[in-house]
Motif scaffolding. Sequence first.
Motif, PDB file in Angstrom:
ATOM      1  N   VAL B  16      83.588  41.835  48.310  1.00  0.00           N
ATOM      2  CA  VAL B  16      84.154  41.948  46.962  1.00  0.00           C
ATOM      3  C   VAL B  16      83.578  40.812  46.108  1.00  0.00           C
ATOM      4  CG1 VAL B  16      86.276  41.961  45.578  1.00  0.00           C
ATOM      5  CG2 VAL B  16      86.294  42.916  47.906  1.00  0.00           C
ATOM      6  N   ILE B  17      82.944  41.186  45.013  1.00  0.00           N
ATOM      7  CA  ILE B  17      82.336  40.188  44.123  1.00  0.00           C
ATOM      8  C   ILE B  17      83.015  40.252  42.764  1.00  0.00           C
ATOM      9  CG2 ILE B  17      80.206  39.413  43.001  1.00  0.00           C
ATOM     10  CD1 ILE B  17      78.621  40.665  45.275  1.00  0.00           C
ATOM     11  N   GLU B  18      83.633  39.149  42.374  1.00  0.00           N
ATOM     12  CA  GLU B  18      84.268  39.079  41.057  1.00  0.00           C
ATOM     13  C   GLU B  18      83.359  38.310  40.123  1.00  0.00           C
ATOM     14  OE1 GLU B  18      88.774  39.165  42.879  1.00  0.00           O
ATOM     15  OE2 GLU B  18      87.911  37.266  42.206  1.00  0.00           O
ATOM     16  N   THR B  19      83.032  38.927  39.009  1.00  0.00           N
ATOM     17  CA  THR B  19      82.122  38.273  38.059  1.00  0.00           C
ATOM     18  C   THR B  19      82.919  37.743  36.876  1.00  0.00           C
ATOM     19  OG1 THR B  19      81.756  40.267  36.751  1.00  0.00           O
ATOM     20  CG2 THR B  19      80.306  39.943  38.644  1.00  0.00           C
ATOM     21  N   THR B  20      82.421  36.676  36.283  1.00  0.00           N
ATOM     22  CA  THR B  20      82.996  36.180  35.040  1.00  0.00           C
ATOM     23  C   THR B  20      81.852  35.890  34.075  1.00  0.00           C
ATOM     24  OG1 THR B  20      84.881  35.184  36.185  1.00  0.00           O
ATOM     25  CG2 THR B  20      84.400  34.349  33.978  1.00  0.00           C
ATOM     26  N   GLY B  21      81.924  36.493  32.885  1.00  0.00           N
ATOM     27  CA  GLY B  21      80.915  36.218  31.860  1.00  0.00           C
ATOM     28  C   GLY B  21      80.023  37.410  31.553  1.00  0.00           C
ATOM     29  N   TYR B  22      79.114  37.173  30.651  1.00  0.00           N
ATOM     30  CA  TYR B  22      78.193  38.183  30.103  1.00  0.00           C
ATOM     31  C   TYR B  22      77.247  38.684  31.194  1.00  0.00           C
ATOM     32  CZ  TYR B  22      74.696  39.801  26.542  1.00  0.00           C
ATOM     33  OH  TYR B  22      73.836  40.509  25.754  1.00  0.00           O
ATOM     34  N   LEU B  23      77.312  39.981  31.486  1.00  0.00           N
ATOM     35  CA  LEU B  23      76.409  40.547  32.500  1.00  0.00           C
ATOM     36  C   LEU B  23      75.077  40.906  31.825  1.00  0.00           C
ATOM     37  CD1 LEU B  23      76.246  41.428  35.527  1.00  0.00           C
ATOM     38  CD2 LEU B  23      76.804  43.722  34.754  1.00  0.00           C
ATOM     39  N   ASN B  24      74.239  39.889  31.660  1.00  0.00           N
ATOM     40  CA  ASN B  24      72.904  40.073  31.082  1.00  0.00           C
ATOM     41  C   ASN B  24      71.872  39.903  32.196  1.00  0.00           C
ATOM     42  OD1 ASN B  24      73.092  37.347  31.522  1.00  0.00           O
ATOM     43  ND2 ASN B  24      72.880  36.736  29.386  1.00  0.00           N
ATOM     44  N   ASN B  25      70.641  39.578  31.843  1.00  0.00           N
ATOM     45  CA  ASN B  25      69.618  39.377  32.873  1.00  0.00           C
ATOM     46  C   ASN B  25      70.017  38.283  33.865  1.00  0.00           C
ATOM     47  OD1 ASN B  25      69.368  37.709  30.570  1.00  0.00           O
ATOM     48  ND2 ASN B  25      67.262  37.171  31.080  1.00  0.00           N
ATOM     49  N   VAL B  26      70.560  37.175  33.332  1.00  0.00           N
ATOM     50  CA  VAL B  26      70.931  36.055  34.189  1.00  0.00           C
ATOM     51  C   VAL B  26      72.083  36.450  35.129  1.00  0.00           C
ATOM     52  CG1 VAL B  26      71.812  33.685  34.196  1.00  0.00           C
ATOM     53  CG2 VAL B  26      70.189  34.401  32.427  1.00  0.00           C
ATOM     54  N   GLY B  27      73.121  37.060  34.538  1.00  0.00           N
ATOM     55  CA  GLY B  27      74.269  37.492  35.339  1.00  0.00           C
ATOM     56  C   GLY B  27      73.864  38.533  36.368  1.00  0.00           C
ATOM     57  N   GLY B  28      73.073  39.493  35.928  1.00  0.00           N
ATOM     58  CA  GLY B  28      72.622  40.561  36.839  1.00  0.00           C
ATOM     59  C   GLY B  28      71.857  39.994  38.023  1.00  0.00           C
ATOM     60  N   GLU B  29      70.973  39.025  37.741  1.00  0.00           N
ATOM     61  CA  GLU B  29      70.196  38.425  38.836  1.00  0.00           C
ATOM     62  C   GLU B  29      71.109  37.702  39.822  1.00  0.00           C
ATOM     63  OE1 GLU B  29      67.337  38.965  39.828  1.00  0.00           O
ATOM     64  OE2 GLU B  29      66.419  39.893  38.051  1.00  0.00           O
ATOM     65  N   LYS B  30      72.158  37.067  39.304  1.00  0.00           N
ATOM     66  CA  LYS B  30      73.083  36.352  40.204  1.00  0.00           C
ATOM     67  C   LYS B  30      73.810  37.346  41.123  1.00  0.00           C
ATOM     68  CE  LYS B  30      73.857  32.070  37.725  1.00  0.00           C
ATOM     69  NZ  LYS B  30      74.753  31.254  36.895  1.00  0.00           N
TER      70      LYS B  30
END
Lengths: 139, 114
Positions: B16-30
Amino acid sequence: MSPKKTPKVELTLPIIPDMELAAIKTAEVVAKHMDLDEEKSAEIGMALIEATINAFEHSESDSGNVEIHFVIQGDTLVIKVTDKGRGFDQANVKVPKIEEKLGSDHKRGWGLQLIQELMDTVEFESSPEGTTVTMTKKK
Amino acid sequence: MSDFSLNIREKGDVVVIETTGYLNNVGGEKVSEACCEKMDDGKKYFLLNLENSKVVNSIGVSILIEIIEKLQDVDGKLGYYNLAPIVEKTFNIMGLTKYSTVYSSEAEGLDGMA
Ligand SMILES: Nc1ncnc2c1ncn2[C@@H]1O[C@H](COP(=O)(O)OP(=O)(O)OP(=O)(O)O)[C@@H](O)[C@H]1O
Ligand SMILES: [Mg+2]
């Protein structure tokens, strides 16, 4: 039409990563002023992100700025995103299909499709002097 | 401006991965890096909680398509829950929902992936 009836908000954005978020903040305020519902406001935001990123990424503009104009025409919001870049021919842009993206090295190419699906009308004016994307959303 | 962060935990076979913040190129790569690391450990079921990523862009979502492609090779699955309506709509327009699943809660996701 008198200027009073068509309020206009103008934004100049430098090409800096994530600066498109400034555009959506402004769009939210304008949409709220027009009393647009949250769904439409979010659709405008997503379309605006894509149009702004395209201007940032693809225009190869020397001026380094992107102009965004929000014009409230009665119950229709008109948004123009303008860059002074190299221009492009929309007729040469292929409609993306996920079936073709899976297994291909090129996963991108969705922005224009999203803009077209999310807004009521979308028009492109483009030349080697730059591009203006005009999109509208009715209340 | 858009600090993106991840919280990763495992529930049985599901990551389970919880993301916080703008899912842009940087977020997507993470997200992609996190999935790849877990895939190297043999994991193949991934559930993303996007509650705190209400803003996405096409580049970030394209990276999710890459993850779907990698998971197809190992018979894995990608699922999501807590999507903002505009994010779900974006996934529909781009066709992600044909190859991955939107769940209404973590419990439903864990059930659906098992
Ligand atoms: N403002 C612009 N100036 C010059 N070319 C543009 C502009 N907007 C779009 N294009 C061209 O149209 C193509 C398609 O744009 P679109 O937004 O659909 O996909 P993309 O930007 O390549 O990828 P994605 O949006 O999925 O990140 C771009 O690759 C680019 O060649
Ligand atoms: Mg684009």
